[in-house]
Scaffold this active site. Structure first.
Site, PDB file in Angstrom:
ATOM      1  N   HIS A 217      -6.378  -0.299  16.279  1.00  0.00           N
ATOM      2  CA  HIS A 217      -7.447   0.650  15.909  1.00  0.00           C
ATOM      3  C   HIS A 217      -7.071   1.477  14.971  1.00  0.00           C
ATOM      4  O   HIS A 217      -5.840   1.625  14.860  1.00  0.00           O
ATOM      5  CB  HIS A 217      -7.873   1.197  17.165  1.00  0.00           C
ATOM      6  CG  HIS A 217      -9.096   2.066  16.874  1.00  0.00           C
ATOM      7  ND1 HIS A 217      -9.093   3.372  16.390  1.00  0.00           N
ATOM      8  CD2 HIS A 217     -10.439   1.914  17.156  1.00  0.00           C
ATOM      9  CE1 HIS A 217     -10.220   3.889  16.006  1.00  0.00           C
ATOM     10  NE2 HIS A 217     -11.124   3.055  16.913  1.00  0.00           N
TER      11      HIS A 217
ATOM     12  N   GLU B 192     -14.082  -1.680  10.870  1.00  0.00           N
ATOM     13  CA  GLU B 192     -14.405  -0.219  10.867  1.00  0.00           C
ATOM     14  C   GLU B 192     -14.062   0.570   9.864  1.00  0.00           C
ATOM     15  O   GLU B 192     -12.782   0.879   9.468  1.00  0.00           O
ATOM     16  CB  GLU B 192     -14.081   0.437  12.073  1.00  0.00           C
ATOM     17  CG  GLU B 192     -14.509  -0.346  13.608  1.00  0.00           C
ATOM     18  CD  GLU B 192     -14.135   0.867  14.761  1.00  0.00           C
ATOM     19  OE1 GLU B 192     -15.012   0.971  15.295  1.00  0.00           O
ATOM     20  OE2 GLU B 192     -13.028   1.042  14.912  1.00  0.00           O
TER      21      GLU B 192
END
Lengths: 217, 217, 217, 217
Positions: free
Chosen positions: D86, D134
């Protein structure tokens, strides 16, 4: 040749090695490049005709970043490229992509180190100039990757070509002799990444001549 | 003065700043030192008479460490010391201790950056030559630590002295003018750590003269 | 006891160890605490009466931080404190200070690990509840720090007391037997930090009883 | 849904959100999964029927690693997979490869986050189950990636398919409404990665119902 951070490879030591390599390069026609520590980039770039690479640059834009080295500053010091993601200085994947873009903008060559064929394939998708595959467990050892794990080299060559045929594959880890170099080239590598085997050799010139003989065979 | 990694502070840019500082140092008798990026250490050490510091050295012994900078290599390039633990390049506490020991062995001065008085006190226990307290939120800003948070400076001075009276305290973050310097000295600091305020000044000489006036007041 | 990330110390394995320790604690009156991996904190806190510590918390405020563990979340899961800066999970010095403040605010105990007496002294200035000195080279080995390097323990006790008499000193690395515990206490430690020696013992109960005998001698 | 490390998403808070999502999943037939902090994995896995993911696992083998989370321990706590890399917890590329292999061996699903289409392509070569692209600058913001930078989604889908057609692409950053979800699916994504938009919503159920309506449109 990666000069790392050895006692023997700083300042005058790195200069002596670079001069020996340059002489062998001229005599044999085999291309050598040298990656000294950051303090010595300018020294080698101004005192020799060898291509000089940085061992590492940081994934930060120019600006207020203390203790960080930018591609732009490397270029200004005389570097023509940089190692990226060496197993002793690994980067996050988004940072590899950022650094490669910055090096391209600076007109600097990139040599991204990887640890196996699968990671080589992933890095190929980021479009570096070179990928140098080096199984970490063989780095600094006595057996060459091209002898101990030839499939790592040949698989990397094959997978990288599938992704981007412009990316050239080198191999490293344990490479010391002309024989190792010859094996690497037979496996599809276009060159080798060297370190302790030559940088710490008693006779750098003799060692470099042996390596060059493998490249020309 | 910490030259960081600005576009204006690499290669010739850093040399121009260093020469301006050196001239002001000679004229005013105020001591200046300069911390360029690693590529430029040798350039500034050989081309100017200013003390040159590294911005960072790594906590590794000499050896097979790619992309790492050792105190020994910094010294060979001409550095007389190093910043340690700058807020843009923080270290683990065991590594600060290791680096300080290595710098001492090399005869190099250490300037450990801290972010508040309590951390200054902790670092003092590791015996650095200097502690430079710099609240990160003020770094690169327009208000000097000595104005915005004077208690950070005076508390650091007091707590550090309790632990080790030989450790000298500097302060930084937002320091730009002679007035800022004077305030810092009134608060007990023995000097200041500068960066963007001067490195990026339109007229480095004028800026340095102003700073020097504060040191002599 | 630090349960680390062993195959034997996850889920049911950690629970069995914790229950054995709890029984010994009740029988002998010697205090034990247990630090499982984060997944198992709540399991051990709800299924046993032992004090449960986190092995690590991150130096971030609560908010948008993926994969980070906060003191607040540790407390909510049932932890009564946390290890900080273990040699296998070292922190930057400013982050140790931040985490200690957060743990205090949460009413959680802090056990900061250090690698030698000098670093113990530095950390003492940050005001933790406990310092656990563990020379990394002895961690996981067969010789106890209290036997191999007793001066690390006694020097840590002495230096820490000079800085802050409220900080209690533990020692770790290689501690396995009641004799090791007794030696540690003779050197001034108020307890020990254990890991593989007991967590991987064939008979955890017998091992814990032996340790407890050292604490009561 | 990534619950991150918010005050509202620990312990009972995460459980309330998970229960609301589960009810919506049952009513609408749209698949939801939830990624709480490590302390809460077992709680949500035992108290709800939702698939539970870890937010992060470390690239270390089981063994003496304090403060590290292994795939094996995640599985034992009830996780069915893990987020990897992430943007708030990035990994080195060799570590992503290592973690993916470990997750596969454990029978756990992998969701690797990337920041742009080129990195998505690189990660696809490592064979994860899912890639969630993302753009970091949109994370936590008010505009959905599928609206602000639709080409990041569609390019990721296209490039990932070229490398490995089995890898499914999700997208995230700013996704909050059914409309955002619908746009994402039109661009070729097979789902979305959510965080603050829903986790912090005043009415989680209403928010989840809206999202589900986009998935079914």
């Amino acid at each position: 040749m990666n000069l790392k951070a050895y006692r023997q490879t700083r300042g005058e030591g790195s200069l002596a090695i670079a001069r020996a390599l340059e002489a062998v390069a001229v005599e044999t026609g085999v291309a050598f490049a040298v990656a000294p520590n950051a303090f010595d980039i300018r020294l080698l770039a101004t005192s020799t005709g060898l291509p000089v690479l940085a061992q590492h640059v940081d994934a930060v834009p120019e600006g207020g970043h203390t203790g960080h080295l930018t591609p732009e500053a490397a270029r200004e010091a005389g570097a023509v490229g940089s190692l990226v993601n060496h197993s002793e200085r690994r980067l996050q994947v988004a940072d590899i992509e950022h650094v490669l873009e910055r090096l391209r903008e600076c007109g600097l060559a990139s040599v991204v180190c990887t640890n196996n064929a699968r990671v080589s394939r992933a890095v190929a998708a980021l479009g570096p100039d070179f990928i140098a595959v080096e199984p970490p467990e063989l780095i600094g050892g006595d057996v060459s990757v091209s002898t101990a794990r030839p499939e790592v080299v040949s698989d990397s060559v094959r997978l990288v070509r599938q992704v981007d045929a412009h990316v050239r594959v080198l191999c490293g880890a344990g490479v010391k002799t002309g024989h190792d170099v010859r094996r690497a080239i037979e496996l599809g590598a276009e060159g080798v990444l060297l370190a302790s085997g030559v940088a710490l050799a008693r006779d750098v010139r003799a060692s470099a001549l042996d390596l060059a003989s493998g490249a020309r065979a």
